[in-house]
Design a protein around this motif. Structure first.
Motif, PDB file in Angstrom:
ATOM      1  N   ALA A 100       0.828  -1.203   0.000  1.00 16.90           N
ATOM      2  CA  ALA A 100       0.000   0.000   0.000  1.00 16.90           C
ATOM      3  C   ALA A 100       0.863   1.255   0.000  1.00 16.90           C
ATOM      4  CB  ALA A 100      -0.924  -0.003   1.207  1.00 16.90           C
ATOM      5  N   GLU A 101       1.985   1.194   0.712  1.00 16.00           N
ATOM      6  CA  GLU A 101       2.879   2.352   0.748  1.00 16.00           C
ATOM      7  C   GLU A 101       3.486   2.613  -0.627  1.00 16.00           C
ATOM      8  OE1 GLU A 101       7.144   3.086   2.777  1.00 16.00           O
ATOM      9  OE2 GLU A 101       5.494   2.833   4.210  1.00 16.00           O
ATOM     10  N   ALA A 102       3.807   1.533  -1.352  1.00 15.78           N
ATOM     11  CA  ALA A 102       4.421   1.682  -2.668  1.00 15.78           C
ATOM     12  C   ALA A 102       3.386   1.952  -3.760  1.00 15.78           C
ATOM     13  CB  ALA A 102       5.208   0.422  -3.017  1.00 15.78           C
ATOM     14  N   GLY A 103       2.223   1.276  -3.666  1.00 17.95           N
ATOM     15  CA  GLY A 103       1.237   1.364  -4.745  1.00 17.95           C
ATOM     16  C   GLY A 103       0.000   2.157  -4.415  1.00 17.95           C
ATOM     17  N   GLY A 104      -0.091   2.677  -3.178  1.00 16.25           N
ATOM     18  CA  GLY A 104      -1.257   3.449  -2.786  1.00 16.25           C
ATOM     19  C   GLY A 104      -2.347   2.587  -2.181  1.00 16.25           C
ATOM     20  N   ALA A 105      -3.171   3.217  -1.350  1.00 16.40           N
ATOM     21  CA  ALA A 105      -4.301   2.520  -0.729  1.00 16.40           C
ATOM     22  C   ALA A 105      -5.401   2.291  -1.762  1.00 16.40           C
ATOM     23  CB  ALA A 105      -4.832   3.357   0.437  1.00 16.40           C
ATOM     24  N   PRO A 106      -6.240   1.266  -1.552  1.00 18.68           N
ATOM     25  CA  PRO A 106      -6.235   0.332  -0.429  1.00 18.68           C
ATOM     26  C   PRO A 106      -5.200  -0.777  -0.619  1.00 18.68           C
ATOM     27  CG  PRO A 106      -8.041  -0.211  -1.895  1.00 18.68           C
ATOM     28  CD  PRO A 106      -7.411   1.037  -2.446  1.00 18.68           C
ATOM     29  N   ALA A 107      -4.810  -1.397   0.492  1.00 21.48           N
ATOM     30  CA  ALA A 107      -3.850  -2.490   0.427  1.00 21.48           C
ATOM     31  C   ALA A 107      -4.480  -3.717  -0.196  1.00 21.48           C
ATOM     32  CB  ALA A 107      -3.351  -2.826   1.833  1.00 21.48           C
ATOM     33  N   ASP A 108      -3.718  -4.442  -0.988  1.00 17.83           N
ATOM     34  CA  ASP A 108      -4.156  -5.748  -1.473  1.00 17.83           C
ATOM     35  C   ASP A 108      -2.911  -6.584  -1.786  1.00 17.83           C
ATOM     36  OD1 ASP A 108      -3.341  -5.459  -4.303  1.00 17.83           O
ATOM     37  OD2 ASP A 108      -5.044  -4.109  -4.488  1.00 17.83           O
ATOM     38  N   PHE A 109      -3.109  -7.886  -1.891  1.00 17.18           N
ATOM     39  CA  PHE A 109      -1.967  -8.783  -2.046  1.00 17.18           C
ATOM     40  C   PHE A 109      -1.266  -8.605  -3.390  1.00 17.18           C
ATOM     41  CE2 PHE A 109      -3.866 -11.025   1.551  1.00 17.18           C
ATOM     42  CZ  PHE A 109      -2.731 -11.313   2.294  1.00 17.18           C
ATOM     43  N   GLU A 110      -1.992  -8.239  -4.421  1.00 17.69           N
ATOM     44  CA  GLU A 110      -1.372  -8.080  -5.729  1.00 17.69           C
ATOM     45  C   GLU A 110      -0.348  -6.943  -5.707  1.00 17.69           C
ATOM     46  OE1 GLU A 110       0.005  -8.888  -9.201  1.00 17.69           O
ATOM     47  OE2 GLU A 110      -1.488 -10.153  -8.194  1.00 17.69           O
ATOM     48  N   LYS A 111      -0.688  -5.821  -5.082  1.00 15.15           N
ATOM     49  CA  LYS A 111       0.268  -4.716  -4.961  1.00 15.15           C
ATOM     50  C   LYS A 111       1.499  -5.147  -4.178  1.00 15.15           C
ATOM     51  CE  LYS A 111      -3.268  -1.101  -4.966  1.00 15.15           C
ATOM     52  NZ  LYS A 111      -3.953  -0.083  -4.118  1.00 15.15           N
ATOM     53  N   SER A 112       1.273  -5.886  -3.103  1.00 18.03           N
ATOM     54  CA  SER A 112       2.391  -6.323  -2.263  1.00 18.03           C
ATOM     55  C   SER A 112       3.254  -7.340  -2.986  1.00 18.03           C
ATOM     56  CB  SER A 112       1.859  -6.912  -0.951  1.00 18.03           C
ATOM     57  OG  SER A 112       1.188  -5.911  -0.204  1.00 18.03           O
ATOM     58  N   ARG A 113       2.634  -8.225  -3.764  1.00 17.48           N
ATOM     59  CA  ARG A 113       3.420  -9.208  -4.527  1.00 17.48           C
ATOM     60  C   ARG A 113       4.312  -8.508  -5.551  1.00 17.48           C
ATOM     61  NH1 ARG A 113      -1.090 -12.902  -3.661  1.00 17.48           N
ATOM     62  NH2 ARG A 113      -2.338 -11.921  -5.282  1.00 17.48           N
ATOM     63  N   ARG A 114       3.748  -7.519  -6.260  1.00 16.43           N
ATOM     64  CA  ARG A 114       4.548  -6.789  -7.242  1.00 16.43           C
ATOM     65  C   ARG A 114       5.710  -6.070  -6.577  1.00 16.43           C
ATOM     66  NH1 ARG A 114      -0.506  -5.156  -9.522  1.00 16.43           N
ATOM     67  NH2 ARG A 114      -0.263  -3.113  -8.509  1.00 16.43           N
ATOM     68  N   TYR A 115       5.427  -5.429  -5.444  1.00 14.54           N
ATOM     69  CA  TYR A 115       6.477  -4.702  -4.724  1.00 14.54           C
ATOM     70  C   TYR A 115       7.574  -5.661  -4.261  1.00 14.54           C
ATOM     71  CZ  TYR A 115       8.802  -2.103  -1.010  1.00 14.54           C
ATOM     72  OH  TYR A 115       9.755  -1.516  -0.215  1.00 14.54           O
ATOM     73  N   ALA A 116       7.178  -6.791  -3.669  1.00 20.62           N
ATOM     74  CA  ALA A 116       8.162  -7.745  -3.158  1.00 20.62           C
ATOM     75  C   ALA A 116       9.014  -8.316  -4.290  1.00 20.62           C
ATOM     76  CB  ALA A 116       7.462  -8.875  -2.406  1.00 20.62           C
ATOM     77  N   GLN A 117       8.387  -8.695  -5.386  1.00 18.45           N
ATOM     78  CA  GLN A 117       9.126  -9.262  -6.520  1.00 18.45           C
ATOM     79  C   GLN A 117      10.140  -8.247  -7.056  1.00 18.45           C
ATOM     80  OE1 GLN A 117       7.883 -12.906  -6.288  1.00 18.45           O
ATOM     81  NE2 GLN A 117       8.583 -12.519  -8.352  1.00 18.45           N
ATOM     82  N   GLN A 118       9.707  -6.995  -7.206  1.00 18.16           N
ATOM     83  CA  GLN A 118      10.603  -5.968  -7.750  1.00 18.16           C
ATOM     84  C   GLN A 118      11.763  -5.671  -6.809  1.00 18.16           C
ATOM     85  OE1 GLN A 118       7.873  -2.739  -8.404  1.00 18.16           O
ATOM     86  NE2 GLN A 118       6.888  -3.735 -10.156  1.00 18.16           N
ATOM     87  N   ARG A 119      11.468  -5.527  -5.515  1.00 17.62           N
ATOM     88  CA  ARG A 119      12.507  -5.188  -4.558  1.00 17.62           C
ATOM     89  C   ARG A 119      13.521  -6.319  -4.393  1.00 17.62           C
ATOM     90  NH1 ARG A 119      14.341  -0.784  -2.513  1.00 17.62           N
ATOM     91  NH2 ARG A 119      14.505  -1.628  -0.409  1.00 17.62           N
ATOM     92  N   ILE A 120      13.022  -7.547  -4.311  1.00 20.08           N
ATOM     93  CA  ILE A 120      13.920  -8.685  -4.129  1.00 20.08           C
ATOM     94  C   ILE A 120      14.777  -8.903  -5.368  1.00 20.08           C
ATOM     95  CG2 ILE A 120      14.006 -11.195  -3.787  1.00 20.08           C
ATOM     96  CD1 ILE A 120      11.471 -10.881  -2.062  1.00 20.08           C
ATOM     97  N   ALA A 121      14.158  -8.800  -6.544  1.00 26.47           N
ATOM     98  CA  ALA A 121      14.922  -8.971  -7.782  1.00 26.47           C
ATOM     99  C   ALA A 121      15.982  -7.884  -7.922  1.00 26.47           C
ATOM    100  CB  ALA A 121      13.979  -8.963  -8.978  1.00 26.47           C
ATOM    101  N   SER A 122      15.630  -6.654  -7.532  1.00 21.28           N
ATOM    102  CA  SER A 122      16.575  -5.540  -7.640  1.00 21.28           C
ATOM    103  C   SER A 122      17.731  -5.689  -6.657  1.00 21.28           C
ATOM    104  CB  SER A 122      15.833  -4.227  -7.391  1.00 21.28           C
ATOM    105  OG  SER A 122      16.741  -3.142  -7.328  1.00 21.28           O
TER     106      SER A 122
END
Length: 235
Positions: A112-134
């Protein structure tokens, strides 16, 4: 909770005894028990029961039954709670008690912090994949939720050790069952894991088959003995 021949009661003054806790206690042995609720619908109901009990403690009337439903769109914000706890305090408690709910709330908050509210798992999955890969440039990893309860999560023991190298400054947050070991267990049916530090050295143990209770700690002790005395045989 605490179960005796005389009945069931909460083992903590701050935690009310709810119907879900009583249902779970029926299948438990007598004694003090701490239970992780892994069924998502049951855990959501438990949260509702705890919230209702806490509101009633403050003489707030609560009516109706507890149910799992999607909220309709357009509902105005009623209450926003700002926790007084630091992230360090939250993480330390989460790791000590294996609180899957908190782990997923943190996962959702990052999305939600990276993609804006409301929070959902898809936003968090995208954020986690991008951050970990980077950060780590990994291939063949998957993170679909934050608690580790999904069998669709994929990470190797080698990748976990790399992650622990980065986490080293914060290793004091991990539980320490005995001197020289700071580590966290992970368990699914047929899967056991143990990862953390042995005398500050990262290790990761993944067992993808049924294993005897206590095997993980026994292996960690043997590895620790080897670190402390390299000439000692590994049994």
């Amino acid at each position: 909770m605490r179960k005796t021949a005389r009945g069931i009661r909460s083992a903590e003054p701050q935690t009310p005894l709810t119907d879900v806790a009583r249902e779970i206690a029926r299948n438990l042995k007598n004694g003090r028990q701490r239970v992780n609720i892994r069924d998502s619908r049951l855990s959501a109901r438990y949260f509702g029961e705890i919230l209702r009990a806490k509101l009633q403690e403050q003489d707030i009337e609560v009516t109706g039954s507890i149910s799992n439903q999607l909220l309709p769109g357009g509902i105005p914000l009623y209450y926003r709670h700002m926790s007084s706890h630091t992230l360090e305090t939250v993480l330390r408690a989460m790791l000590r008690y294996s609180t899957n709910f908190i782990a997923n709330q943190l996962f959702l908050a990052l999305g939600a912090e990276a993609g804006g509210a409301p929070a959902d798992f898809e936003k968090s999955r995208r954020y986690a994949q991008q951050r970990i890969a980077s950060r780590f440039h990994w291939q063949g990893f998957t993170m679909v939720e934050g608690s580790g309860l999904s069998r669709r999560n994929r990470i190797s023991a080698r990748q976990m050790v790399t992650l622990l190298e980065a986490f080293r400054p914060y290793r004091g947050l991990l539980p320490s069952p005995e001197t020289g070991i700071q580590a966290k267990t992970g368990t699914l049916k047929g899967i056991s894991s143990y990862a953390g530090y042995l005398e500050s050295r990262p290790f990761a143990l993944f067992i993808n088959q049924p294993a005897a209770y206590g095997l993980r700690l026994r292996v960690a002790r043997e590895l620790l003995a080897r670190i402390r005395k390299p000439s000692a045989p590994v049994r």
